[in-house]
Design a protein around this motif. Structure first.
Motif, PDB file in Angstrom:
ATOM      1  N   VAL A 288      -3.379 -11.776  -7.839  1.00 21.32           N
ATOM      2  CA  VAL A 288      -4.225 -12.066  -6.684  1.00 21.32           C
ATOM      3  C   VAL A 288      -4.287 -10.819  -5.816  1.00 21.32           C
ATOM      4  O   VAL A 288      -3.255 -10.354  -5.322  1.00 21.32           O
ATOM      5  CB  VAL A 288      -3.680 -13.248  -5.868  1.00 21.32           C
ATOM      6  CG1 VAL A 288      -4.619 -13.575  -4.716  1.00 21.32           C
ATOM      7  CG2 VAL A 288      -3.475 -14.455  -6.755  1.00 21.32           C
ATOM      8  N   MET A 289      -5.468 -10.236  -5.665  1.00 21.71           N
ATOM      9  CA  MET A 289      -5.671  -9.041  -4.856  1.00 21.71           C
ATOM     10  C   MET A 289      -5.893  -9.441  -3.402  1.00 21.71           C
ATOM     11  O   MET A 289      -6.799 -10.221  -3.097  1.00 21.71           O
ATOM     12  CB  MET A 289      -6.877  -8.258  -5.373  1.00 21.71           C
ATOM     13  CG  MET A 289      -7.130  -6.966  -4.627  1.00 21.71           C
ATOM     14  SD  MET A 289      -5.799  -5.765  -4.843  1.00 21.71           S
ATOM     15  CE  MET A 289      -6.030  -5.331  -6.559  1.00 21.71           C
ATOM     16  N   LEU A 290      -5.042  -8.894  -2.503  1.00 21.76           N
ATOM     17  CA  LEU A 290      -5.114  -9.240  -1.075  1.00 21.76           C
ATOM     18  C   LEU A 290      -5.480  -8.049  -0.206  1.00 21.76           C
ATOM     19  O   LEU A 290      -5.560  -8.192   1.009  1.00 21.76           O
ATOM     20  CB  LEU A 290      -3.766  -9.814  -0.610  1.00 21.76           C
ATOM     21  CG  LEU A 290      -3.251 -11.043  -1.361  1.00 21.76           C
ATOM     22  CD1 LEU A 290      -1.913 -11.472  -0.803  1.00 21.76           C
ATOM     23  CD2 LEU A 290      -4.239 -12.171  -1.276  1.00 21.76           C
ATOM     24  N   ARG A 291      -5.642  -6.891  -0.794  1.00 21.12           N
ATOM     25  CA  ARG A 291      -5.918  -5.694   0.004  1.00 21.12           C
ATOM     26  C   ARG A 291      -7.233  -5.865   0.752  1.00 21.12           C
ATOM     27  O   ARG A 291      -8.245  -6.281   0.201  1.00 21.12           O
ATOM     28  CB  ARG A 291      -5.991  -4.482  -0.917  1.00 21.12           C
ATOM     29  CG  ARG A 291      -6.202  -3.162  -0.164  1.00 21.12           C
ATOM     30  CD  ARG A 291      -6.018  -2.005  -1.118  1.00 21.12           C
ATOM     31  NE  ARG A 291      -4.646  -1.990  -1.644  1.00 21.12           N
ATOM     32  CZ  ARG A 291      -4.247  -1.214  -2.654  1.00 21.12           C
ATOM     33  NH1 ARG A 291      -5.123  -0.426  -3.248  1.00 21.12           N
ATOM     34  NH2 ARG A 291      -3.007  -1.253  -3.073  1.00 21.12           N
TER      35      ARG A 291
ATOM     36  N   ASP B  57       8.689  -2.616   5.610  1.00 20.55           N
ATOM     37  CA  ASP B  57       8.325  -1.840   6.793  1.00 20.55           C
ATOM     38  C   ASP B  57       6.928  -1.269   6.659  1.00 20.55           C
ATOM     39  O   ASP B  57       6.640  -0.484   5.762  1.00 20.55           O
ATOM     40  CB  ASP B  57       9.328  -0.706   7.018  1.00 20.55           C
ATOM     41  CG  ASP B  57       9.530   0.143   5.786  1.00 20.55           C
ATOM     42  OD1 ASP B  57       9.178  -0.354   4.694  1.00 20.55           O
ATOM     43  OD2 ASP B  57       9.990   1.293   5.908  1.00 20.55           O
ATOM     44  N   GLY B  58       6.059  -1.723   7.528  1.00 19.38           N
ATOM     45  CA  GLY B  58       4.777  -1.099   7.780  1.00 19.38           C
ATOM     46  C   GLY B  58       3.720  -1.138   6.703  1.00 19.38           C
ATOM     47  O   GLY B  58       2.588  -0.745   6.962  1.00 19.38           O
ATOM     48  N   GLY B  59       3.995  -1.562   5.475  1.00 21.29           N
ATOM     49  CA  GLY B  59       3.007  -1.510   4.418  1.00 21.29           C
ATOM     50  C   GLY B  59       2.073  -2.698   4.433  1.00 21.29           C
ATOM     51  O   GLY B  59       2.435  -3.811   4.832  1.00 21.29           O
ATOM     52  N   GLU B  60       0.838  -2.488   3.925  1.00 19.95           N
ATOM     53  CA  GLU B  60      -0.141  -3.564   3.795  1.00 19.95           C
ATOM     54  C   GLU B  60      -0.008  -4.205   2.424  1.00 19.95           C
ATOM     55  O   GLU B  60       0.172  -3.526   1.419  1.00 19.95           O
ATOM     56  CB  GLU B  60      -1.545  -2.998   3.967  1.00 19.95           C
ATOM     57  CG  GLU B  60      -2.639  -4.048   3.833  1.00 19.95           C
ATOM     58  CD  GLU B  60      -4.031  -3.442   3.866  1.00 19.95           C
ATOM     59  OE1 GLU B  60      -5.006  -4.215   3.831  1.00 19.95           O
ATOM     60  OE2 GLU B  60      -4.131  -2.207   3.898  1.00 19.95           O
ATOM     61  N   VAL B  61      -0.081  -5.531   2.404  1.00 15.14           N
ATOM     62  CA  VAL B  61       0.017  -6.245   1.137  1.00 15.14           C
ATOM     63  C   VAL B  61      -1.182  -5.881   0.264  1.00 15.14           C
ATOM     64  O   VAL B  61      -2.330  -5.987   0.690  1.00 15.14           O
ATOM     65  CB  VAL B  61       0.062  -7.769   1.354  1.00 15.14           C
ATOM     66  CG1 VAL B  61       0.063  -8.490   0.011  1.00 15.14           C
ATOM     67  CG2 VAL B  61       1.280  -8.146   2.169  1.00 15.14           C
ATOM     68  N   GLY B  62      -0.880  -5.439  -0.963  1.00 21.04           N
ATOM     69  CA  GLY B  62      -1.951  -5.060  -1.870  1.00 21.04           C
ATOM     70  C   GLY B  62      -2.268  -6.123  -2.901  1.00 21.04           C
ATOM     71  O   GLY B  62      -3.412  -6.511  -3.085  1.00 21.04           O
ATOM     72  N   GLU B  63      -1.239  -6.633  -3.596  1.00 16.98           N
ATOM     73  CA  GLU B  63      -1.465  -7.572  -4.685  1.00 16.98           C
ATOM     74  C   GLU B  63      -0.241  -8.463  -4.846  1.00 16.98           C
ATOM     75  O   GLU B  63       0.895  -8.030  -4.622  1.00 16.98           O
ATOM     76  CB  GLU B  63      -1.743  -6.817  -5.991  1.00 16.98           C
ATOM     77  CG  GLU B  63      -2.201  -7.705  -7.135  1.00 16.98           C
ATOM     78  CD  GLU B  63      -2.525  -6.900  -8.377  1.00 16.98           C
ATOM     79  OE1 GLU B  63      -3.336  -7.374  -9.189  1.00 16.98           O
ATOM     80  OE2 GLU B  63      -1.966  -5.802  -8.537  1.00 16.98           O
ATOM     81  N   VAL B  64      -0.516  -9.707  -5.236  1.00 19.99           N
ATOM     82  CA  VAL B  64       0.546 -10.660  -5.551  1.00 19.99           C
ATOM     83  C   VAL B  64       0.446 -10.991  -7.037  1.00 19.99           C
ATOM     84  O   VAL B  64      -0.624 -11.364  -7.515  1.00 19.99           O
ATOM     85  CB  VAL B  64       0.430 -11.946  -4.710  1.00 19.99           C
ATOM     86  CG1 VAL B  64       1.490 -12.957  -5.126  1.00 19.99           C
ATOM     87  CG2 VAL B  64       0.576 -11.626  -3.230  1.00 19.99           C
ATOM     88  N   ILE B  65       1.556 -10.827  -7.756  1.00 20.17           N
ATOM     89  CA  ILE B  65       1.596 -11.167  -9.185  1.00 20.17           C
ATOM     90  C   ILE B  65       2.624 -12.272  -9.380  1.00 20.17           C
ATOM     91  O   ILE B  65       3.813 -12.078  -9.081  1.00 20.17           O
ATOM     92  CB  ILE B  65       1.965  -9.959 -10.062  1.00 20.17           C
ATOM     93  CG1 ILE B  65       1.000  -8.805  -9.810  1.00 20.17           C
ATOM     94  CG2 ILE B  65       1.957 -10.351 -11.530  1.00 20.17           C
ATOM     95  CD1 ILE B  65       1.585  -7.691  -9.003  1.00 20.17           C
ATOM     96  N   VAL B  66       2.144 -13.411  -9.855  1.00 18.30           N
ATOM     97  CA  VAL B  66       3.027 -14.523 -10.200  1.00 18.30           C
ATOM     98  C   VAL B  66       3.058 -14.604 -11.720  1.00 18.30           C
ATOM     99  O   VAL B  66       2.037 -14.906 -12.350  1.00 18.30           O
ATOM    100  CB  VAL B  66       2.544 -15.848  -9.590  1.00 18.30           C
ATOM    101  CG1 VAL B  66       3.458 -16.996 -10.015  1.00 18.30           C
ATOM    102  CG2 VAL B  66       2.480 -15.757  -8.074  1.00 18.30           C
TER     103      VAL B  66
ATOM    104  N   SER C 101       0.816  -1.214   0.000  1.00 21.37           N
ATOM    105  CA  SER C 101       0.000   0.000   0.000  1.00 21.37           C
ATOM    106  C   SER C 101       0.846   1.259   0.000  1.00 21.37           C
ATOM    107  O   SER C 101       0.375   2.316  -0.396  1.00 21.37           O
ATOM    108  CB  SER C 101      -0.939  -0.009   1.214  1.00 21.37           C
ATOM    109  OG  SER C 101      -0.192  -0.119   2.419  1.00 21.37           O
ATOM    110  N   ASN C 102       2.088   1.170   0.461  1.00 21.42           N
ATOM    111  CA  ASN C 102       2.963   2.341   0.470  1.00 21.42           C
ATOM    112  C   ASN C 102       3.729   2.502  -0.842  1.00 21.42           C
ATOM    113  O   ASN C 102       4.640   3.329  -0.933  1.00 21.42           O
ATOM    114  CB  ASN C 102       3.945   2.271   1.638  1.00 21.42           C
ATOM    115  CG  ASN C 102       4.765   0.984   1.624  1.00 21.42           C
ATOM    116  OD1 ASN C 102       4.742   0.241   0.637  1.00 21.42           O
ATOM    117  ND2 ASN C 102       5.472   0.723   2.717  1.00 21.42           N
ATOM    118  N   GLY C 103       3.372   1.706  -1.875  1.00 24.52           N
ATOM    119  CA  GLY C 103       3.988   1.855  -3.182  1.00 24.52           C
ATOM    120  C   GLY C 103       5.210   1.002  -3.414  1.00 24.52           C
ATOM    121  O   GLY C 103       5.725   0.942  -4.543  1.00 24.52           O
ATOM    122  N   LYS C 104       5.706   0.315  -2.415  1.00 28.42           N
ATOM    123  CA  LYS C 104       6.898  -0.508  -2.574  1.00 28.42           C
ATOM    124  C   LYS C 104       6.557  -1.852  -3.218  1.00 28.42           C
ATOM    125  O   LYS C 104       5.448  -2.345  -3.099  1.00 28.42           O
ATOM    126  CB  LYS C 104       7.580  -0.721  -1.223  1.00 28.42           C
ATOM    127  CG  LYS C 104       8.175   0.553  -0.640  1.00 28.42           C
ATOM    128  CD  LYS C 104       8.983   0.251   0.601  1.00 28.42           C
ATOM    129  CE  LYS C 104       9.627   1.524   1.160  1.00 28.42           C
ATOM    130  NZ  LYS C 104      10.459   1.242   2.351  1.00 28.42           N
TER     131      LYS C 104
END
Length: 1013
Positions: free
Chosen positions: A248-251, A218-227, A174-177
């Motif tokens: 896979v959207m996990l937000r 650090d501190g960010g929420e997982v937004g999406e997983v791309i395999v 969520s923090n763009g990383k």
């Protein structure tokens, strides 16, 4: 329950005619304004067939037909249009037509223009990935840790002749990383097994001494997983090729940690916003499809769910009783031919069932006798589109294919090899001085083919001779004073319907596998026309001109309109129309009986026998040739064989596991000393070679009972790890079939096809039953006629009895299909390898009358990657709940209360009548003001039910007409029209289409066909 569903096999067959393309884009180099175009037919990304190249045109006409048994599961049938570019020495893809497997039934037996779609590397994906994802809580951490495990992939695309896949895992926060990592490369496989796990832990600071498979953020929420899956290019500096991805959207799910959830996913193409920025100057607007041409196709697709034999005993018995039913118009075979619109669709399974039980000649004789008895002109015998003529066509094709190859192949190969010009049409020839030379070439080719045909009578199969003899005797009996009828009734079939089509389309009849250029195709057309006309020599009374339709062909016909040629045709027809039971058939020479017949030939790749290590020289391309005596291969076609394997020495023919050599479409020919490993060009070729080799060798006395499904490499068998080369096999060989002509028959499948035809045409069957009932009650005439100028019913009681039996048997079988559908829906798990996430395939399976549409839509939007994300892999509870609700809905569709149905029908009727009244009032108001001139927008008769398809079409035409004239409907009327449309859809889905939906279960490619309609 699972065992019962496994007893049902799905048999698919596809026939596609590639007609023509139009409005293709011109080149920007080379020869502006023209292209050299050909088409390639593919299952997913695997090319199966290729058309002839049409040169210098933007509107190419192909007119080629391909048919094959579908050997494996697939998602898309694709037809690619290529431009053969000689200047760049590289074929360019102009566009493609891709039809989803579930949608093939929509275009069944229809001709349709398809718009070409652009093709790029990011959209050409196939295959599926097996992933495990989990969000697990961390003590002292607000966000859970994410675990991603890449287990394996299956059926990946081959890029540049190979596939060396690896996978990348990218997690966005969520923090763009973003954090990315890749797996190891798996060499030479389309089904790699990675089994690598990556853990992403939420920490405030990164730890340098952690394992490389663990990553911290650090501190960010997982937004999406791309395999994403890639092919590692071997060239220096080449970028990896994209093979597909899973997003896979996990937000929003971090507050609901779950245990590890494992599921299969379809790989998807990259969406436009995630692709590399390559925007051409002439790009179209977003959301629009560029106009790059269109392609005309005719598709014939059948998918039969075949039950065990005992399910079809009653239907089989009813069909076999046809020969004893009097009159024949009351038999099940005759009735089937009348209720099915396409006579060929009915004739194909009927002939195969009757041949299996050795009753084809008897049934055909009874049908032909009835047909001939209604004729007064002998020149019209079997000239129409009747069931008898179509059954004759199928019987000749089934029994005479080897005879056809043996007769025509030598002469046809000479035409392909020499490629002499034969054009004699003055309008097609640039230099008129070449016509005489071309005429000489054409006469030479026609003479070769004519001699090959007229001297082949002793090789004509006995079944064909029996059919011809029966037709000849019936014709002679009915027209005793016509001397030519004994010949004309046979020549129309053997020349017009057997030899001439095979000469015109040799690839369709397996006479050749090579591409045919336009000049050779024109030569074949002229030869076919001549042979077709020469069949009429025995009945022609007006000379060569009476059989000549084109003036320029008269000189060819005159060459063959001699007493010598007429006598040769008569002798040939006499020979092939004698019966073994009549005692007049001649003894066939032993030389003809022992002459080998070429069954199949083509180029394949073989592994060098005796080599123990891998290397460049292990696999070589060879030309294989299978005859009725042996299997040989040589360096090129026509060269001396390098190896000859007698058929009696083949112990087994089986598929080879891909892990043996990391190569697809491989099979093994097991001999006493060693096994020959061969790779076919595609899955269809592999199946055809295995099937024909198995059939021709299945009666060998030394046939194995067990074999090794993998190769012997590095001192042991890869399948069972046995060290001895002579170790007994570890797997059962495929079951054998009957020998002889019956070896290619599958009566259970043909009976299922007949059941599908009966149920699909149930409305016409019901109409015929009603006609019989009316005749029985009112009895106005002695002969009852099917409504719509249909055939007469000569004996109403016996016909009614057969009709009632057909209806009862069809409904009984359909109940079995419904039960099977329910069991399959219960046993299919969304996310399994059979039903991966990322497509609407499970909804197709579960959809049908009674399924909650909002539930289906919600489940698809939540779990479809095409909509940008999927939650199913992480929240196992959501998958299970969705699956359970879908299964409950499937159960509910079979338990709807009849009272509720009647209530819906009453509501629909009142609503439709309200619409009708509004339309009449609206029409009257418009007519008074002269707005619509003379058009009438609705039926004036208020008692007519608008559920009639013609009335529904009037509603659609009305709306479009009003829009064209710039007239806006009132809000209430627009809403009523919309409600009517929705009501009609509900009515079709839950009431009137219950029978049709069940029929589509059989005829479509999956039990989910209802969802497509």
């Amino acid at each position: 329950m699972a065992e019962e569903t496994r007893l049902v096999r799905v048999e698919e067959r596809l026939k596609i005619k590639i007609g023509e393309a139009k409005n293709l884009q011109s080149r920007s180099h080379g020869s502006p304004g023209t292209r050299d175009v050909y088409c390639a037919l593919s299952l997913d990304q695997e090319e199966i067939f290729r058309t002839t190249t049409m040169e210098r045109t933007l509107n190419p006409f192909f007119g080629e037909e391909f048919q094959f048994e579908v050997p494996r599961k697939f998602r898309y049938l694709s037809i690619y249009v290529y431009d053969r570019d000689r200047h760049l020495k590289q074929d360019k893809i102009l566009g493609k037509v891709a039809i989803k497997r579930e949608d093939l039934a929509t275009y069944h037996n229809k001709e349709h223009w398809f718009q070409l779609r652009p093709v790029d590397a990011d959209s050409e994906v196939q295959g599926k990935a097996h992933l495990e994802l989990a969000l697990q809580p961390q003590i002292g951490q607000f966000h859970p840790k994410l675990t991603v495990r890449i287990i394996e992939c299956s059926e990946l695309t081959i890029k540049n002749g190979g596939c060396d896949p690896f996978a990348t895992v990218t997690v966005t926060y969520s923090n763009g990383k973003q954090i990315s990592k890749r797996t190891k490369v798996k060499k030479k496989t389309v089904s790699p097994r990675f089994n690598e796990t990556f853990v992403f832990e939420p920490e405030l600071t990164e730890s340098k001494d952690k394992d490389v498979s663990h990553y911290s953020i650090d501190g960010g929420e997982v937004g999406e997983v791309i395999v994403a899956v890639w092919h590692a290019s071997s060239g220096m500096g080449e970028q990896p090729a994209f093979l597909g991805e899973v997003r896979v959207m996990l937000r929003g799910l971090q507050k609901q940690p779950t245990s590890p959830t494992t599921a299969w996913y379809f790989l998807q193409p990259r969406s436009a916003k995630h692709r590399p920025s390559k925007i051409p100057n002439n790009s179209t607007l977003p959301g629009t499809i560029p106009c790059i041409g269109s392609l005309r196709l005719k598709i014939h697709y059948t998918a039969d769910h075949v039950f065990p034999s005992e399910m079809y005993k009653r239907l089989e018995s009813l069909l076999l009783q046809s020969v004893t039913v009097h009159p024949i118009t009351s038999s099940a075979v005759y009735i089937l031919g009348e209720i099915v619109a396409s006579k060929m669709e009915a004739a194909q399974p009927l002939v195969r069932v009757l041949v299996h039980h050795e009753q084809l000649v008897s049934v055909m004789r009874a049908l032909a006798s009835y047909e001939i008895s209604k004729l007064t002109d002998p020149t019209t015998i079997f000239r129409g589109n009747t069931l008898v003529s179509k059954m004759m066509d199928e019987g000749m094709r089934l029994a005479g294919l080897h005879y056809l190859h043996c007769t025509l192949r030598p002469a046809m190969e000479q035409v392909f090899l020499e490629r002499k010009p034969c054009e004699i049409d003055p309008t097609r020839v640039k230099d008129a001085n070449t016509i005489q030379a071309n005429l000489a070439n054409l006469k030479e080719y026609v003479q070769r083919v004519f001699t090959a045909i007229t001297t082949s009578g002793v090789r004509c199969p006995p079944l064909m001779c029996e059919m011809f003899w029966s037709l000849r005797e019936l014709a002679v009996t009915h027209f005793p004073y016509n001397k030519e009828v004994r010949y004309s009734v046979i020549s129309g079939f053997i020349f017009l319907r057997f030899f001439a089509p095979a000469i015109l389309g040799p690839k369709l009849f397996d006479i050749t596998t090579e591409q045919i250029d336009s000049q050779t195709y024109r030569t074949l057309t002229l030869i076919s026309k001549t042979i077709q006309s020469l069949g009429n020599l025995v009945s022609c009374r007006g000379g060569a001109g009476s059989v000549c339709k084109e003036e320029y062909m008269e000189c060819v016909y005159r060459e063959f309109y001699t007493e010598k040629h007429i006598q040769a045709v008569k002798q040939f027809l006499e020979l092939i129309s004698t019966s073994s039971g009549s005692g007049t058939i001649k003894e066939r020479p032993a030389a003809f009986q022992e002459e080998p017949v070429v069954l199949k030939e083509g180029v394949m790749i073989k592994r060098a026998q005796g080599r123990k290590r891998f290397g460049r020289k292990n696999f070589k391309q060879r030309y294989f040739r299978l005859t009725t005596q042996d299997l040989t291969y040589s360096k090129n076609k026509g060269k001396e064989p390098l190896c000859k394997i007698p058929l009696r020495e083949i112990l087994a023919v089986e598929r080879l596991h891909e892990d043996s050599f990391k190569m697809k479409n491989m099979f093994q020919i097991v001999q006493k000393q060693r096994a020959l490993y061969v790779q076919a060009s595609n899955c269809v070729e592999e199946k055809e070679w295995i099937d024909i080799l198995t059939k021709i060798c299945q009666t060998n006395s030394n046939r194995l009972e067990k074999y090794h499904p993998s190769a012997y490499i590095n001192g042991h068998w890869l399948c069972c790890r046995a060290a001895l080369v002579s170790a007994p096999g570890c797997s059962e060989v495929s079951p054998g079939l009957e020998a002889g002509l019956k070896m290619s028959l599958d009566p259970d499948r043909d009976l299922q096809r007949i059941h599908s035809l009966i149920f699909t045409n149930m409305p016409r069957l019901e109409t015929l039953i009603s006609a019989c009932e009316c005749q029985a009650v009112y009895g106005a005439n002695k002969v009852c006629v099917l409504p719509g100028d249909g055939p007469p019913i000569e004996d109403v009681p016996s016909c009614f009895k057969t009709l009632a039996s057909l209806r009862e048997i069809a409904f009984t079988l359909q109940q079995e299909h419904r039960a099977y559908s329910r069991k399959l829906a219960r046993e299919t798990k969304y996310g399994s390898k059979q039903a991966p996430i990322g497509d609407d395939n499970y909804l197709h399976l579960a959809a049908g009358p009674g399924l909650d549409a909002s539930l289906a839509k919600c489940a698809y939007e939540a779990e479809s990657p095409g909509r940008g994300h999927t939650d199913g892999s992480v929240t196992s509870r959501r998958i299970e709940d969705s699956q359970r609700k879908c299964v409950d809905s499937v159960d509910g569709r079979y338990e709807i209360n009849d009272g509720w149905l009647r209530h819906c029908e009453a509501n629909n009727t009142s609503r439709i009548r309200g619409i009708e009244t509004d339309l009449i009032r609206f029409d009257n108001s418009l007519t008074k003001h002269g707005t619509l001139r003379s058009e009438k927008l609705a039926e004036r008769n208020g008692n007519e039910n608008l559920e009639n398809p013609w009335n529904h079409r009037r509603l659609q035409d009305t709306s479009s007409l009003l829009k064209m004239d710039g007239i806006s409907l009132s809000g209430s009327l627009s809403r009523k029209l919309s409600n009517y449309d929705n009501t009609r859809k509900l009515d079709e889905g839950t009431l009137t289409r219950r029978i049709k939906d069940d029929a589509s279960d059989i005829s479509s490619n999956s039990l989910s066909g209802r969802g497509n309609h």
